[in-house]
Design a protein around this motif. Structure first.
Motif, PDB file in Angstrom:
ATOM      1  N   GLU A 131       2.298   1.949  10.782  1.00 55.20           N
ATOM      2  CA  GLU A 131       1.075   2.221  11.564  1.00 55.20           C
ATOM      3  C   GLU A 131      -0.055   1.663  11.242  1.00 55.20           C
ATOM      4  O   GLU A 131      -0.828   2.180  10.052  1.00 55.20           O
ATOM      5  CB  GLU A 131       1.097   3.916  11.851  1.00 55.20           C
ATOM      6  N   PRO A 132      -0.788   0.387  11.827  1.00 52.85           N
ATOM      7  CA  PRO A 132      -1.823   0.023  11.440  1.00 52.85           C
ATOM      8  C   PRO A 132      -3.340   1.030  11.682  1.00 52.85           C
ATOM      9  O   PRO A 132      -2.748   1.860  12.496  1.00 52.85           O
ATOM     10  CB  PRO A 132      -1.971  -1.245  12.408  1.00 52.85           C
ATOM     11  N   ILE A 133      -4.167   0.618  10.957  1.00 59.13           N
ATOM     12  CA  ILE A 133      -5.204   1.486  11.409  1.00 59.13           C
ATOM     13  C   ILE A 133      -6.002   0.562  12.420  1.00 59.13           C
ATOM     14  O   ILE A 133      -6.760  -0.557  12.207  1.00 59.13           O
ATOM     15  CB  ILE A 133      -6.360   1.458  10.127  1.00 59.13           C
ATOM     16  N   PRO A 134      -6.506   1.095  13.531  1.00 57.55           N
ATOM     17  CA  PRO A 134      -6.993   0.329  14.552  1.00 57.55           C
ATOM     18  C   PRO A 134      -8.179  -0.005  14.415  1.00 57.55           C
ATOM     19  O   PRO A 134      -9.052   0.497  13.810  1.00 57.55           O
ATOM     20  CB  PRO A 134      -6.955   1.498  15.817  1.00 57.55           C
ATOM     21  N   GLY A 135      -8.925  -1.411  14.773  1.00 64.04           N
ATOM     22  CA  GLY A 135      -9.831  -1.745  14.582  1.00 64.04           C
ATOM     23  C   GLY A 135     -10.394  -2.492  13.144  1.00 64.04           C
ATOM     24  O   GLY A 135     -11.407  -2.704  12.804  1.00 64.04           O
ATOM     25  N   PHE A 136      -9.248  -2.382  12.443  1.00 67.04           N
ATOM     26  CA  PHE A 136      -9.251  -2.924  10.774  1.00 67.04           C
ATOM     27  C   PHE A 136      -8.507  -4.097  10.611  1.00 67.04           C
ATOM     28  O   PHE A 136      -7.568  -4.278  10.960  1.00 67.04           O
ATOM     29  CB  PHE A 136      -9.229  -1.786   9.916  1.00 67.04           C
ATOM     30  N   ARG A 137      -9.269  -4.977   9.974  1.00 65.08           N
ATOM     31  CA  ARG A 137      -8.471  -6.194   9.359  1.00 65.08           C
ATOM     32  C   ARG A 137      -8.523  -5.791   8.118  1.00 65.08           C
ATOM     33  O   ARG A 137      -9.456  -5.799   7.335  1.00 65.08           O
ATOM     34  CB  ARG A 137      -9.354  -7.374   9.726  1.00 65.08           C
ATOM     35  N   VAL A 138      -7.100  -5.882   7.561  1.00 64.88           N
ATOM     36  CA  VAL A 138      -6.747  -5.745   6.115  1.00 64.88           C
ATOM     37  C   VAL A 138      -6.454  -6.992   5.403  1.00 64.88           C
ATOM     38  O   VAL A 138      -5.898  -7.971   5.668  1.00 64.88           O
ATOM     39  CB  VAL A 138      -5.605  -4.767   5.973  1.00 64.88           C
ATOM     40  N   THR A 139      -7.413  -6.780   4.177  1.00 67.65           N
ATOM     41  CA  THR A 139      -7.015  -8.006   3.193  1.00 67.65           C
ATOM     42  C   THR A 139      -6.771  -7.079   1.932  1.00 67.65           C
ATOM     43  O   THR A 139      -7.357  -6.491   1.194  1.00 67.65           O
ATOM     44  CB  THR A 139      -8.424  -8.853   2.821  1.00 67.65           C
ATOM     45  N   VAL A 140      -5.689  -7.980   1.176  1.00 68.44           N
ATOM     46  CA  VAL A 140      -5.201  -7.560  -0.165  1.00 68.44           C
ATOM     47  C   VAL A 140      -5.674  -8.517  -1.284  1.00 68.44           C
ATOM     48  O   VAL A 140      -5.324  -9.552  -0.941  1.00 68.44           O
ATOM     49  CB  VAL A 140      -3.753  -7.292  -0.329  1.00 68.44           C
ATOM     50  N   VAL A 141      -6.593  -8.365  -2.235  1.00 68.83           N
ATOM     51  CA  VAL A 141      -6.597  -9.088  -3.166  1.00 68.83           C
ATOM     52  C   VAL A 141      -5.651  -8.801  -4.363  1.00 68.83           C
ATOM     53  O   VAL A 141      -5.747  -7.817  -5.126  1.00 68.83           O
ATOM     54  CB  VAL A 141      -7.965  -8.913  -3.651  1.00 68.83           C
ATOM     55  N   VAL A 142      -4.930  -9.795  -4.840  1.00 65.50           N
ATOM     56  CA  VAL A 142      -4.033  -9.526  -6.067  1.00 65.50           C
ATOM     57  C   VAL A 142      -4.263 -10.967  -7.145  1.00 65.50           C
ATOM     58  O   VAL A 142      -4.275 -12.106  -6.560  1.00 65.50           O
ATOM     59  CB  VAL A 142      -2.598  -9.385  -5.740  1.00 65.50           C
ATOM     60  N   ASP A 143      -4.135 -10.408  -8.200  1.00 69.29           N
ATOM     61  CA  ASP A 143      -4.140 -11.622  -9.209  1.00 69.29           C
ATOM     62  C   ASP A 143      -2.796 -12.301  -9.434  1.00 69.29           C
ATOM     63  O   ASP A 143      -2.753 -13.418  -9.909  1.00 69.29           O
ATOM     64  CB  ASP A 143      -4.832 -11.227 -10.762  1.00 69.29           C
ATOM     65  N   THR A 144      -1.801 -11.696  -9.098  1.00 71.73           N
ATOM     66  CA  THR A 144      -0.756 -12.014  -8.968  1.00 71.73           C
ATOM     67  C   THR A 144       0.213 -11.649  -7.909  1.00 71.73           C
ATOM     68  O   THR A 144       0.020 -10.414  -7.776  1.00 71.73           O
ATOM     69  CB  THR A 144       0.242 -12.176 -10.342  1.00 71.73           C
ATOM     70  N   PRO A 145       0.773 -12.215  -6.799  1.00 65.98           N
ATOM     71  CA  PRO A 145       1.416 -11.470  -6.001  1.00 65.98           C
ATOM     72  C   PRO A 145       2.918 -10.740  -6.245  1.00 65.98           C
ATOM     73  O   PRO A 145       3.161  -9.934  -5.297  1.00 65.98           O
ATOM     74  CB  PRO A 145       2.037 -12.866  -5.192  1.00 65.98           C
ATOM     75  N   ILE A 146       3.027 -10.728  -7.239  1.00 73.84           N
ATOM     76  CA  ILE A 146       4.321  -9.827  -7.642  1.00 73.84           C
ATOM     77  C   ILE A 146       3.748  -8.868  -8.675  1.00 73.84           C
ATOM     78  O   ILE A 146       3.172  -9.197  -9.782  1.00 73.84           O
ATOM     79  CB  ILE A 146       5.261 -10.740  -8.398  1.00 73.84           C
ATOM     80  N   ALA A 147       3.785  -7.608  -8.524  1.00 75.04           N
ATOM     81  CA  ALA A 147       3.419  -6.393  -9.247  1.00 75.04           C
ATOM     82  C   ALA A 147       4.766  -6.104 -10.225  1.00 75.04           C
ATOM     83  O   ALA A 147       5.962  -6.249  -9.615  1.00 75.04           O
ATOM     84  CB  ALA A 147       3.103  -5.201  -8.447  1.00 75.04           C
ATOM     85  N   VAL A 148       4.601  -5.536 -11.346  1.00 73.24           N
ATOM     86  CA  VAL A 148       5.790  -5.171 -12.120  1.00 73.24           C
ATOM     87  C   VAL A 148       5.720  -3.688 -12.483  1.00 73.24           C
ATOM     88  O   VAL A 148       4.764  -3.025 -12.495  1.00 73.24           O
ATOM     89  CB  VAL A 148       5.827  -5.865 -13.501  1.00 73.24           C
ATOM     90  N   TYR A 149       6.705  -2.987 -11.924  1.00 77.41           N
ATOM     91  CA  TYR A 149       6.909  -1.607 -12.241  1.00 77.41           C
ATOM     92  C   TYR A 149       7.146  -1.234 -13.620  1.00 77.41           C
ATOM     93  O   TYR A 149       8.191  -1.246 -14.016  1.00 77.41           O
ATOM     94  CB  TYR A 149       7.888  -0.954 -11.195  1.00 77.41           C
ATOM     95  N   SER A 150       6.119  -0.530 -14.154  1.00 77.25           N
ATOM     96  CA  SER A 150       6.064  -0.348 -15.693  1.00 77.25           C
ATOM     97  C   SER A 150       7.358   0.725 -16.287  1.00 77.25           C
ATOM     98  O   SER A 150       7.844   0.520 -17.250  1.00 77.25           O
ATOM     99  CB  SER A 150       4.934   0.058 -16.140  1.00 77.25           C
ATOM    100  N   GLY A 151       7.520   1.580 -15.402  1.00 76.33           N
ATOM    101  CA  GLY A 151       8.648   2.452 -15.546  1.00 76.33           C
ATOM    102  C   GLY A 151       9.982   1.999 -16.084  1.00 76.33           C
ATOM    103  O   GLY A 151      10.770   2.513 -16.734  1.00 76.33           O
ATOM    104  N   MET A 152      10.271   0.769 -15.172  1.00 81.53           N
ATOM    105  CA  MET A 152      11.564   0.143 -15.817  1.00 81.53           C
ATOM    106  C   MET A 152      11.382  -0.765 -16.895  1.00 81.53           C
ATOM    107  O   MET A 152      12.258  -1.478 -16.943  1.00 81.53           O
ATOM    108  CB  MET A 152      12.256  -0.292 -14.645  1.00 81.53           C
ATOM    109  N   VAL A 153      10.230  -0.988 -17.320  1.00 74.42           N
ATOM    110  CA  VAL A 153      10.174  -2.262 -18.314  1.00 74.42           C
ATOM    111  C   VAL A 153      10.808  -1.955 -19.371  1.00 74.42           C
ATOM    112  O   VAL A 153      11.541  -2.828 -20.113  1.00 74.42           O
ATOM    113  CB  VAL A 153       8.469  -2.682 -18.521  1.00 74.42           C
TER     114      VAL A 153
END
Ligand SMILES: Cc1cc2nc3c(=O)[nH]c(=O)nc-3n(C[C@H](O)[C@H](O)[C@H](O)COP(=O)(O)OP(=O)(O)OC[C@H]3O[C@@H](n4cnc5c(N)ncnc54)[C@H](O)[C@@H]3O)c2cc1C
Length: 384
Positions: free
Chosen positions: A31-53
């Motif tokens: 469900e998008p937010i009407p009227g908003f353009r969304v940008t995500v800034v990430v230093d790396t496009p893959i995040a790692v889930y620490s709980g399984m490290v």
């Protein structure tokens, strides 16, 4: 202007791909937010889930089991991804400052960039230790370490020193011992050293007792009240007592704030984490939010820097971003007073603690695996 349908598009910028923002993206895909353009800034496009490290270290999971493709989540949410290191926020100018790229303007922004490891500035630590943050780098370094050891036929001994008496340190010591003893035929020494009087401070004392019992059975040496002052090549030095020689030094000493907030015009606590209200809005600014490790709630300043809180903040952050966009009331987040702690011992068993009780066994590891895999499934399945 007659006959011209004009709508103003506002900019929502999400800085970081942490546990809270992946939930925001998941929700925006539905469900998008009407009227908003969304940008995500990430230093790396893959995040790692620490709980399984720790499970990855033990050889129980493959690399892809712990990875969240933030860019793919953003694509599904109709959001633009900018892969860049965000270095600060200039709230006066309303933009996010990026390394090597033009600043990103925002109307509403949210920060979920996690934390770094404390003590990295001690002499020799950056140079000789393997820190647990960034966690993506840790995973690759552990992989390289294990592959290297497997191929080294000449070596007859290997010494690991893990520094840190919290959950991360304990899990790293046990899972590394399990994995390396399976891959390496020589003599393996694992030492867990920490500066406190006892392990796992803030958790029920029964948990530390169980850890000591298992450590003794598995030959892991634990030393308390050993404050590191620095490291040289092959040896770690302490405030008191003799240095300890190592082949690998693992650095797991707790969370510290990224430089990001030091360089922003935003209010921080004494440790440099940004100060937020219970609505997850940054104290000084209604249109700026922060969640997870990088933020300290003014009302609950002692909330631990743990993934479980970042996860629980996700849905509140999502609803409050929607509320700010719609101009409706925001809700308050209240951290749970206790959470289920599960420590992977690497041998198919885990230790647990909840409500001052402690427990252990294969069923505890089964429970941990189930919780972690269920969490990951939400972000790894291709549909929404
Ligand atoms: C070995 C280990 C095991 C752990 N196990 C557990 C556990 O079992 N349970 C638990 O509750 N907690 C655990 N923790 C703690 C947990 O990792 C953190 O509390 C949690 O990751 C914080 O989540 P977050 O959403 O705040 O940020 P993170 O999960 O750290 O995510 C931050 C994101 O932002 C990105 N980012 C960072 N800086 C920037 C920047 N400047 N610009 C752009 N992007 C950026 C990162 O790449 C990352 O995608 C563990 C920690 C370690 C080290």
């Amino acid at each position: 202007m007659e006959g011209y349908a004009w709508t103003m598009v506002r900019e929502l910028v999400l800085v970081g791909g942490g546990h809270s923002h992946v939930q925001v993206l998941k929700s925006l895909a539905a469900e998008p937010i009407p009227g908003f353009r969304v940008t995500v800034v990430v230093d790396t496009p893959i995040a790692v889930y620490s709980g399984m490290v720790p499970g990855f270290v033990a050889g129980q999971y493959e690399m892809h089991d712990l990875q969240i493709d933030v860019q793919a989540l953003a694509d599904r949410a109709g959001a633009r991804t900018v892969v860049a290191l965000a270095t600060s926020i200039d709230s006066a100018r309303r933009h996010v400052v990026l390394a090597d790229e033009a600043p990103l303007p925002f109307d509403v922004a949210s920060v979920n960039i996690g934390s770094t490891v404390a003590g990295l500035d001690l002499p020799g630590i950056r140079q000789f230790a393997l820190p647990t943050r960034p966690i993506g780098d840790l995973v690759h370094h552990i992989d390289t370490l294990i592959t290297g050891l497997r191929e080294e036929t000449e070596r007859d001994a290997f010494r690991i020193v893990v520094v840190g008496g919290g959950a991360g340190g304990v899990e790293m010591a046990f899972t590394l011992q399990e994995r390396i003893s399976n891959e390496f035929d020589g003599a393996l020494t694992v030492q867990l050293v920490h500066s406190g009087v006892r392990l796992m401070q803030g958790y029920p004392p029964g948990l530390a007792r169980r850890i000591h019992r298992h450590a003794e059975r598995r030959g892991i040496q634990i030393e308390a009240e050993r404050r590191v002052v620095g490291a040289d090549e092959g040896a770690v030095r302490f405030e008191t007592g003799d240095p300890i020689a190592f082949d690998a030094l693992i650095w797991v000493v707790g969370a510290a704030s990224h430089a990001f907030f030091r360089d922003s015009d935003l209010p921080t606590d004494a440790r440099g984490f940004v100060r937020t209200r219970s609505s997850l809005q940054i104290q000084s600014d209604d249109a700026l939010f922060a969640a997870g490790d990088c933020a300290t709630l003014d009302e609950f300043p002692d909330t631990p820097k743990a993934g479980v809180y970042a996860v629980r903040q996700g849905p509140v952050l999502t609803r409050n971003l929607r509320a700010v966009a719609a101009g409706t009331d925001l809700e308050s987040y209240r951290p749970q007073s206790d959470f289920l702690t599960l420590l992977n011992l690497g041998d198919g068993t885990a230790l647990g603690a909840k409500w001052r009780r402690t427990f252990e066994g294969r069923w505890v590891m089964w429970l941990k695996d189930r919780i972690d895999r269920n969490f990951m499934r939400r972000f790894q399945d291709s549909g929404t």
